[in-house]
Design a protein around this motif. Structure first.
Motif, PDB file in Angstrom:
ATOM      1  N   GLN A  37     -60.869  22.609 -13.960  1.00  0.00           N
ATOM      2  CA  GLN A  37     -60.546  21.674 -12.886  1.00  0.00           C
ATOM      3  C   GLN A  37     -61.825  21.019 -12.392  1.00  0.00           C
ATOM      4  O   GLN A  37     -62.750  21.712 -11.965  1.00  0.00           O
ATOM      5  CB  GLN A  37     -59.853  22.380 -11.722  1.00  0.00           C
ATOM      6  CG  GLN A  37     -59.365  21.420 -10.643  1.00  0.00           C
ATOM      7  CD  GLN A  37     -58.544  22.111  -9.572  1.00  0.00           C
ATOM      8  OE1 GLN A  37     -58.831  23.236  -9.182  1.00  0.00           O
ATOM      9  NE2 GLN A  37     -57.503  21.444  -9.087  1.00  0.00           N
ATOM     10  N   GLY A  40     -61.209  14.674  -9.415  1.00  0.00           N
ATOM     11  CA  GLY A  40     -60.687  13.439  -9.976  1.00  0.00           C
ATOM     12  C   GLY A  40     -59.934  13.585 -11.281  1.00  0.00           C
ATOM     13  O   GLY A  40     -59.352  12.618 -11.780  1.00  0.00           O
ATOM     14  N   HIS A  41     -59.914  14.801 -11.843  1.00  0.00           N
ATOM     15  CA  HIS A  41     -59.260  14.996 -13.139  1.00  0.00           C
ATOM     16  C   HIS A  41     -58.058  15.923 -13.060  1.00  0.00           C
ATOM     17  O   HIS A  41     -57.362  16.112 -14.048  1.00  0.00           O
ATOM     18  CB  HIS A  41     -60.245  15.567 -14.162  1.00  0.00           C
ATOM     19  CG  HIS A  41     -61.270  14.581 -14.619  1.00  0.00           C
ATOM     20  ND1 HIS A  41     -61.019  13.659 -15.608  1.00  0.00           N
ATOM     21  CD2 HIS A  41     -62.528  14.374 -14.203  1.00  0.00           C
ATOM     22  CE1 HIS A  41     -62.105  12.928 -15.792  1.00  0.00           C
ATOM     23  NE2 HIS A  41     -63.030  13.335 -14.956  1.00  0.00           N
ATOM     24  N   GLY A  42     -57.814  16.527 -11.949  1.00  0.00           N
ATOM     25  CA  GLY A  42     -56.734  17.496 -11.899  1.00  0.00           C
ATOM     26  C   GLY A  42     -57.047  18.676 -12.801  1.00  0.00           C
ATOM     27  O   GLY A  42     -58.200  19.060 -12.981  1.00  0.00           O
ATOM     28  N   LEU A  43     -56.019  19.233 -13.407  1.00  0.00           N
ATOM     29  CA  LEU A  43     -56.176  20.366 -14.312  1.00  0.00           C
ATOM     30  C   LEU A  43     -56.092  19.873 -15.752  1.00  0.00           C
ATOM     31  O   LEU A  43     -55.171  19.147 -16.110  1.00  0.00           O
ATOM     32  CB  LEU A  43     -55.073  21.399 -14.057  1.00  0.00           C
ATOM     33  CG  LEU A  43     -55.221  22.189 -12.764  1.00  0.00           C
ATOM     34  CD1 LEU A  43     -53.909  22.832 -12.379  1.00  0.00           C
ATOM     35  CD2 LEU A  43     -56.293  23.253 -12.909  1.00  0.00           C
ATOM     36  N   LEU A  45     -56.030  21.167 -19.787  1.00  0.00           N
ATOM     37  CA  LEU A  45     -55.789  22.332 -20.620  1.00  0.00           C
ATOM     38  C   LEU A  45     -56.868  22.472 -21.685  1.00  0.00           C
ATOM     39  O   LEU A  45     -57.156  21.534 -22.430  1.00  0.00           O
ATOM     40  CB  LEU A  45     -54.408  22.210 -21.272  1.00  0.00           C
ATOM     41  CG  LEU A  45     -53.971  23.371 -22.152  1.00  0.00           C
ATOM     42  CD1 LEU A  45     -53.795  24.642 -21.321  1.00  0.00           C
ATOM     43  CD2 LEU A  45     -52.667  23.032 -22.872  1.00  0.00           C
TER      44      LEU A  45
ATOM     45  N   GLY B 103     -50.898  15.628 -12.773  1.00  0.00           N
ATOM     46  CA  GLY B 103     -51.510  14.552 -12.003  1.00  0.00           C
ATOM     47  C   GLY B 103     -52.872  14.997 -11.493  1.00  0.00           C
ATOM     48  O   GLY B 103     -53.199  16.187 -11.523  1.00  0.00           O
ATOM     49  N   ALA B 104     -53.671  14.035 -11.023  1.00  0.00           N
ATOM     50  CA  ALA B 104     -55.038  14.340 -10.557  1.00  0.00           C
ATOM     51  C   ALA B 104     -55.056  14.935  -9.162  1.00  0.00           C
ATOM     52  O   ALA B 104     -56.086  15.473  -8.733  1.00  0.00           O
ATOM     53  CB  ALA B 104     -55.894  13.090 -10.608  1.00  0.00           C
TER      54      ALA B 104
END
Lengths: 114, 112
Positions: A37, A40-43, A45, B103-104
């Motif tokens: 994480q 600005g990118h979220g999660l 994988l 989503g971010a």
């Protein structure tokens, strides 16, 4: 509480050193995931596992490898850490079927690569 | 390009106000989830919606899945400081490999 622990919780290391993060679950779930994480990118994988010795790549797998020799443990290894791998790493387990894919997360590992 | 676009990215409001967070995509989802994440912790699942037009309520939080299953919203009524956190939407696309698309996130701050 789905019984997920991650270790270490914090680590500072130097560029070029190998690093292994551990995820441990106590409830025998088949699917396990490693995410990173970043703001600005979220999660995103990294890798996932669908059983002992069964793993597959995610969207950001370059520079990472995984192993799962026991149902309860899923290891993430950075063979030669780089500064771009500074991030917070989360392990997750899937607790429902595929079409829902509801996940339960561990507390995270904050990794800093100097 | 984010497959699930969340808006706004950041929201800071006073306690007692109402707010709505959006999660939009051009893809169709078989299910969509909302998570809340507090600092230093992992995301925690709040709700899953699976039927087009579905509405679910969790106390002051109302979740809606779009009729075409391409979007979702989270509405909070009379926000409280305890609602502060990062809200993430995630979904499973139809005809996919069942991986979650994320989503971010929307960072929400509720000021007392």
């Amino acid at each position: 509480d789905a019984g997920i622990t991650q270790s270490p919780r914090h680590k500072v290391t130097e560029t070029g050193t190998p690093v292994t993060l551990r995820c441990h679950q106590t409830e025998n779930h088949r699917y396990m995931y490693w995410y990173r994480q970043d703001p600005g990118h979220g999660l995103r994988l990294i890798h996932y596992s669908y059983g002992v010795k069964d793993t597959d790549k995610g969207e950001v797998s370059d520079g990472y490898s995984v192993s799962r020799s026991k149902t309860e443990d899923f290891l993430l290894t950075l063979e030669s850490a780089t500064s771009s791998q500074t991030s917070v790493y989360f392990c997750a387990i899937r607790v429902t079927g595929a079409s829902y894919n509801e996940q339960f997360f561990g507390p995270g590992t904050r990794l800093t690569v100097l | 390009t984010q497959l699930l676009e969340q808006s706004p990215q950041f929201l800071s409001i006073q306690e007692g106000e109402n707010l709505t967070v959006y999660c939009n995509s051009s893809s169709v989802f078989s299910s969509l989830q909302w998570y809340r994440q507090e600092p230093g912790e992992g995301p925690v699942l709040l709700v899953t919606v699976v039927t087009g037009g579905e509405v679910k309520k969790l106390k002051r939080l109302t979740f809606q899945f779009g009729d075409a299953r391409k979007d979702s919203s989270l509405h909070i009524t009379a926000a409280q400081p305890g609602d502060t956190g990062l809200y993430l939407c995630a979904g499973v696309r139809v005809n996919s490999n069942y991986q979650l698309i994320w989503g971010a996130g929307t960072k929400l701050i509720i000021k007392p």
